[in-house]
Design a protein around this motif. Structure first.
Motif, PDB file in Angstrom:
ATOM      1  N   THR A 112       0.842  -1.208   0.000  1.00  0.00           N
ATOM      2  CA  THR A 112       0.000   0.000   0.000  1.00  0.00           C
ATOM      3  C   THR A 112       0.874   1.253   0.000  1.00  0.00           C
ATOM      4  N   LYS A 113       0.207   2.394  -0.318  1.00  0.00           N
ATOM      5  CA  LYS A 113       0.915   3.677  -0.258  1.00  0.00           C
ATOM      6  C   LYS A 113       1.363   3.947   1.173  1.00  0.00           C
ATOM      7  N   LEU A 114       0.461   3.619   2.119  1.00  0.00           N
ATOM      8  CA  LEU A 114       0.813   3.826   3.530  1.00  0.00           C
ATOM      9  C   LEU A 114       2.072   3.037   3.874  1.00  0.00           C
ATOM     10  N   GLY A 115       2.140   1.807   3.342  1.00  0.00           N
ATOM     11  CA  GLY A 115       3.302   0.963   3.620  1.00  0.00           C
ATOM     12  C   GLY A 115       4.591   1.612   3.153  1.00  0.00           C
ATOM     13  N   VAL A 116       4.560   2.178   1.939  1.00  0.00           N
ATOM     14  CA  VAL A 116       5.755   2.836   1.389  1.00  0.00           C
ATOM     15  C   VAL A 116       6.175   3.996   2.292  1.00  0.00           C
ATOM     16  N   ILE A 117       5.186   4.838   2.632  1.00  0.00           N
ATOM     17  CA  ILE A 117       5.505   6.019   3.440  1.00  0.00           C
ATOM     18  C   ILE A 117       5.932   5.616   4.856  1.00  0.00           C
ATOM     19  N   ALA A 118       5.179   4.687   5.457  1.00  0.00           N
ATOM     20  CA  ALA A 118       5.485   4.303   6.843  1.00  0.00           C
ATOM     21  C   ALA A 118       6.890   3.712   6.930  1.00  0.00           C
ATOM     22  N   ALA A 119       7.241   2.845   5.970  1.00  0.00           N
ATOM     23  CA  ALA A 119       8.562   2.216   6.031  1.00  0.00           C
ATOM     24  C   ALA A 119       9.659   3.234   5.766  1.00  0.00           C
ATOM     25  N   THR A 120       9.470   4.098   4.762  1.00  0.00           N
ATOM     26  CA  THR A 120      10.537   5.042   4.415  1.00  0.00           C
ATOM     27  C   THR A 120      10.667   6.128   5.480  1.00  0.00           C
ATOM     28  N   VAL A 121       9.519   6.626   5.951  1.00  0.00           N
ATOM     29  CA  VAL A 121       9.592   7.614   7.035  1.00  0.00           C
ATOM     30  C   VAL A 121      10.162   6.936   8.284  1.00  0.00           C
ATOM     31  N   GLY A 122       9.768   5.683   8.500  1.00  0.00           N
ATOM     32  CA  GLY A 122      10.291   4.943   9.660  1.00  0.00           C
ATOM     33  C   GLY A 122      11.801   4.840   9.611  1.00  0.00           C
ATOM     34  N   SER A 123      12.345   4.637   8.416  1.00  0.00           N
ATOM     35  CA  SER A 123      13.805   4.560   8.279  1.00  0.00           C
ATOM     36  C   SER A 123      14.432   5.913   8.600  1.00  0.00           C
ATOM     37  N   ALA A 124      13.821   6.959   8.058  1.00  0.00           N
ATOM     38  CA  ALA A 124      14.408   8.292   8.244  1.00  0.00           C
ATOM     39  C   ALA A 124      14.307   8.763   9.689  1.00  0.00           C
TER      40      ALA A 124
END
Ligand code: PFF
Length: 449
Positions: free
Chosen positions: A9-21
């Protein structure tokens, strides 16, 4: 290649990438860097660095990862066969093990403090006692290791389950949780008496404070904070679907990562000013000063537990992305199962983090190039491998990689309007490499500003 796993999902992309940052870099390092470098003036330069250097380099990393759909090493081999550009990927894998080494130590400390807070071990201590117990704990041989291993086990548990069932699921829960806890904290902090002094420090720029040192430190902070320059975002982007909008994702990550850093400032500065504490302290700010501050708040147990959970969660979503760099490499290049690849990577991390942890105690006199092992890992990764990786990525995408590939990635095969493309390429070709070269040289001490 086409049936490679993707975030669902889009949320998955954002959550994982923001989570990394979003990680210790935002909640611990940013307030301390801001405190030492002029408050609001630093923030202003930091914002410019994030959006004019950080975001373009992030789009460059995303383009490499998504077009090649492979780990950070293989991606370069696919895009530029027969060349040695894959050295960028290899450097990233080394950097991830170095960063995981020292980062896991701090993450382990945060777990100890969650435990201490839960068992009321932080209650009723004087400032001197906080200092003493922190030093005693961090220099102990075994106790920190227990927490570090527990933290690495959590990483194993998540990363070995894969992208969809491990990283995406965990990020979807942990990243929003982090925002909620942070907002609760900020609201609490700005209602403290005297809080406005802290807010003024963070938001009223004094332009006379901006000098070349502030600019260089702000750039370094932006790189570390956005997880740039070491293949993490290349690897994550290899799991993006074909319709993920790369530039929008990069801008969103830049905005959310900066928001968390600013919110961490809103949490820490009013509280520090309210209790007359110097905001420019280093690690102490989090592990010594904050528990001390919390003690003076009604419901101190609740605030302490919540704060250290916040730090642990932030650290965990960053370290899983660091693990993924090496795991994707081992899994894809050597054809071993993901579980086995994760076990091998964690084994390396156990060695590097144990050495880093012991360098606060029994190994404190063992020096590499004059640095303790912890500081050596931190220095080599943050001041050498990361900026060098970032610079090479910008040069590679700006000057080597076919612009058509970059254009196709940024425009999702010409289905999106990308009027900013020329500006983007200008930032990647000129602004980013030159700016990063400056951080790199100053980090190495080649010149002093
Ligand atoms: N961005 C993370 C932080 O701010 O704490 C640290 C980090 C994670 C750096 C992943 C590099 C990386 F690849």
């Amino acid at each position: 290649m086409s049936n490679r796993t993707t975030f669902t999902t889009k949320l998955g992309v954002i959550a994982a990438t923001v989570g990394s940052a979003v990680g210790l870099g935002n909640i611990w390092r940013f307030p301390y860097e801001t405190g030492q470098n002029g408050g609001a003036a630093f923030l202003l330069v930091y914002l410019i660095c994030v959006f004019f250097i950080g975001v373009p380099v992030m789009i460059a990393e995303f383009s490499i990862g998504r077009s090649a759909k492979a780990n950070a090493n293989k991606a370069y081999k696919i895009l530029s066969p027969g060349t040695h550009w894959n050295i960028i990927g290899i450097m990233g894998i080394f950097a991830s093990i170095f960063i995981l080494g020292f980062y896991s130590v701090i993450a382990g400390w945060t777990l100890e403090y969650v435990f201490q807070a839960l068992t009321n071990g932080l209650a009723g201590k004087s400032a001197a006692e906080f200092q003493e117990s922190f030093t005693g704990f961090s220099s102990d041989t075994f106790r920190p290791l227990i927490w570090i291993f527990l933290f690495l086990a959590l990483n194993y548990f998540i990363v070995s389950r894969g992208i969809k069932d491990g990283i995406e699921k965990a990020s979807n829960i942990l990243t929003p949780l982090l925002f909620v806890i942070l907002i609760v904290f900020c609201i609490r902090s700005i209602f403290l008496p005297g809080a406005s002094e802290g807010l003024k420090f963070l938001f009223h720029p004094d332009f006379s404070k901006i000098d070349s040192n502030v600019i260089l430190r702000a750039m370094g902070q932006a790189f570390f904070s956005l997880s740039l320059g070491m293949g993490t975002l290349t690897t994550y982007a290899s799991y993006f679907s074909d319709n993920t909008n790369l530039s929008k994702t990069a801008v969103t990550v830049g905005i959310l990562d900066t928001t968390v850093a600013v919110l961490a400032g809103v949490l820490i500065f009013p509280a520090a000013f309210s209790f007359g504490i110097d905001p420019s302290q280093g690690p102490e700010l989090v592990f010594i000063t904050l528990p001390n501050i919390f003690q003076h708040l009604p419901g101190s147990l609740f605030w302490s537990v919540l704060f250290f959970i916040l730090l642990s969660v932030a650290a965990l979503t960053s370290t899983i992305s660091l693990c993924e760099v090496g795991v994707a490499y081992l899994h894809e290049e050597f054809g071993i199962t993901r579980k086995k690849a994760t076990r091998i990577l964690i084994a390396f991390c156990i060695v590097s983090s144990t050495l880093c942890s012991l360098s606060f105690g029994v190994l404190k006199d063992f020096k590499l190039f004059g640095l303790t092992i912890f500081n050596f890992c931190d220095f080599t990764a943050s001041n050498i491998l990361l900026p060098l990786g970032g610079m090479l990525i910008a040069i590679y995408v700006g000057w080597v990689l076919n612009k058509k590939i970059v254009f196709n990635e940024v425009s999702n095969r010409q289905s999106l309007k990308v009027g900013f493309f020329k500006l983007l390429i200008f930032c990647i070709q000129y602004i980013a490499p030159i700016a990063i070269a400056l951080i790199f040289l100053s980090g190495l001490g080649v010149f002093n500003v």
